[in-house]
Design an enzyme around this catalytic site. Structure first.
Site, PDB file in Angstrom:
ATOM      1  N   ASN A 107     -11.602  24.018  19.934  1.00 59.92           N
ATOM      2  CA  ASN A 107     -11.690  23.425  21.271  1.00 59.92           C
ATOM      3  C   ASN A 107     -12.679  22.264  21.180  1.00 59.92           C
ATOM      4  O   ASN A 107     -13.892  22.463  21.240  1.00 59.92           O
ATOM      5  CB  ASN A 107     -12.153  24.478  22.278  1.00 59.92           C
TER       6      ASN A 107
ATOM      7  N   ARG B  77      -6.967  23.490  22.055  1.00 63.91           N
ATOM      8  CA  ARG B  77      -6.910  23.149  23.471  1.00 63.91           C
ATOM      9  C   ARG B  77      -6.637  21.654  23.591  1.00 63.91           C
ATOM     10  O   ARG B  77      -7.332  20.832  22.988  1.00 63.91           O
ATOM     11  CB  ARG B  77      -8.232  23.469  24.159  1.00 63.91           C
TER      12      ARG B  77
ATOM     13  N   HIS C 227      -7.684  22.991  33.774  1.00 68.14           N
ATOM     14  CA  HIS C 227      -8.324  24.299  33.543  1.00 68.14           C
ATOM     15  C   HIS C 227      -7.297  25.430  33.496  1.00 68.14           C
ATOM     16  O   HIS C 227      -7.615  26.583  33.738  1.00 68.14           O
ATOM     17  CB  HIS C 227      -9.388  24.602  34.607  1.00 68.14           C
TER      18      HIS C 227
ATOM     19  N   ARG D 113     -18.653  13.915  37.633  1.00 61.03           N
ATOM     20  CA  ARG D 113     -17.474  13.327  38.278  1.00 61.03           C
ATOM     21  C   ARG D 113     -17.522  13.603  39.776  1.00 61.03           C
ATOM     22  O   ARG D 113     -17.981  14.663  40.195  1.00 61.03           O
ATOM     23  CB  ARG D 113     -16.203  13.911  37.658  1.00 61.03           C
TER      24      ARG D 113
ATOM     25  N   GLU E 178     -10.774  31.177  27.300  1.00 60.49           N
ATOM     26  CA  GLU E 178      -9.698  30.232  26.988  1.00 60.49           C
ATOM     27  C   GLU E 178      -9.250  30.350  25.535  1.00 60.49           C
ATOM     28  O   GLU E 178      -8.056  30.212  25.218  1.00 60.49           O
ATOM     29  CB  GLU E 178     -10.175  28.804  27.263  1.00 60.49           C
TER      30      GLU E 178
END
Length: 398
Positions: A13, A98, A186, A246, A383
């Site tokens: 990842n 990922r 996500h 962000r 994940e």
């Protein structure tokens, strides 16, 4: 590290400032057991660090890395690859990655070839913080070990169950057909949460669940029977809830105004991805722990804003499901910050939602009070396990 007794799958990842890696044993019944996990973080800073733990979470290595050896993701890959090659007992059967954006072409994990890689590179501008970094290890491994299967698993794929209505912006049809739509992100995290609910909370799993992934990136997802029906993120990972750097939702007229002031495309992109959110509001940084420890009024305001807008955005997703049966927090902040969860939930008291302070302090799994009209839970995401599962299914179908 114990000797490997089974075939393994490696998961990578790669992000903008870290590379995480996990190795899983494949059991006789296709169960996946972690052998080791680690990460090299602080890429591009003066203090990069490589940390590795075994399958039981015990430290194997913790080492500072010279900044010149981790100045960017490509350099960091060399460090991670060198360490892995010297410590893996044999080659994994495949590597899962990922990849943040799959666009309209990829609604499920896929074996990577040159054509797939080219299609994914074309999406770099839609996820400038992530996509190129996600693809960099894939390219290097293809060059050095072309025979080793690699699987791309997409953060957008889980949300391809959205209706066309949920995916649209109020823009002309031609743009929708060209791919301007609300993808959501996500997804690997939400997929794990849906799986975990089915195992651990089977009474909740079939219902109308709002899950919130609260980390450096922040989003929420509406799920019915474990399927995504709406998400706060859209065309890019800029939309929706406020994040570490962000802004979340933003009047597009602000972008036009910045252009009129003379800012270039690259300057605006850097500004929106790196200088806004908690960092922009506080003027201090985007580390939630640092902001919580500060008595600076700007830090207090940033946390208040974050809690308010996250609470508002999460509950708004109930419109996509015509109600809410349960709420789930996950990811770094969602799993580990009782204070932030309590701040967010304080905006829901009008719905009869009550947080139990003691349960919340212990991070759940249930953190709502017995008399709460909607149950609130904490689920630790994974994940990497989802990526390993998808990789195994593609290279060795059941």
């Amino acid at each position: 590290m114990p000797a490997r007794s089974r075939d393994t799958i490696l998961v990578i990842n790669a992000g903008s400032s870290s590379i995480k890696f996990y190795l899983y044993d494949i059991g006789a019944q296709r169960e996946l057991t972690p052998v080791l996990g680690g990460q090299l973080d602080g890429i591009g800073t003066q203090h990069p660090r490589l940390r590795v733990r075994d399958g039981d979470g015990q430290p194997v290595l913790e080492r500072q890395i010279a900044p010149r050896h981790a100045s960017d993701v490509n350099d960091a890959q060399e460090v991670v690859g060198t360490w892995l090659s010297g410590h893996l007992n044999g080659s994994p059967i495949a590597i899962g990655h990922r990849v943040v954006h799959g666009g309209t072409a990829f609604s499920a994990p896929v074996l990577v070839d040159d054509q797939v890689l080219e299609q994914l590179r074309a999406l770099n501008s839609l996820a400038p913080l992530h996509q190129a970094n996600n693809l960099a290890p894939i390219q290097v491994i293809r060059e050095r070990r072309p025979e080793l299967p690699q699987v791309a698993c997409f953060d957008t794929a889980f949300h391809r169950s959205h209706s066309a209505l949920a995916d649209r912006y109020a823009l002309p049809e031609q743009l929708y057909q060209e791919g301007v739509r609300r993808y959501g992100f996500h997804g690997l995290s939400y997929e794990y949460v849906a799986q975990r609910l089915r195992r651990a909370l089977p009474d909740i799993a079939p219902g109308r669940v709002i899950a919130a992934h609260l980390g450096s990136g922040v989003s929420a997802c509406a799920m019915v029977n474990g399927k995504s029906v709406d998400s706060t993120m859209g065309f890019t990972a800029l939309e929706g809830l406020p994040m570490g750097t962000r802004p979340g939702r933003l009047d597009p007229g602000i972008v036009l105004w910045l252009m009129e002031r003379g800012m270039s495309h690259d300057e605006i992109q850097h500004f929106l991805y790196h200088e806004c959110g908690l960092k922009g509001l506080s003027g201090i940084g985007n580390d939630m722990r640092e902001l919580q420890a500060s008595d600076d009024p700007a830090a207090v305001m940033a946390l208040d804003y974050f809690a308010w807008r996250v609470a508002e955005g999460m509950i708004g997703l109930g419109c996509a499901m015509n109600g809410i049966d349960a709420i789930v927090f996950t990811a770094g902040i969602g799993e580990n910050s009782p204070d932030i969860r309590a701040r967010i939930a304080s905006y829901w008291e009008w719905l009869g939602i009550r947080i139990d302070p003691e349960r919340n302090r212990h991070n759940g799994p249930r953190i709502s009070a017995d008399d709460s009209k909607i149950g609130v839970y904490v689920v630790r995401t994974n994940e990497e396990l989802v990526i390993a599962q998808h990789t195994l299914d593609l290279v060795r179908p059941a």
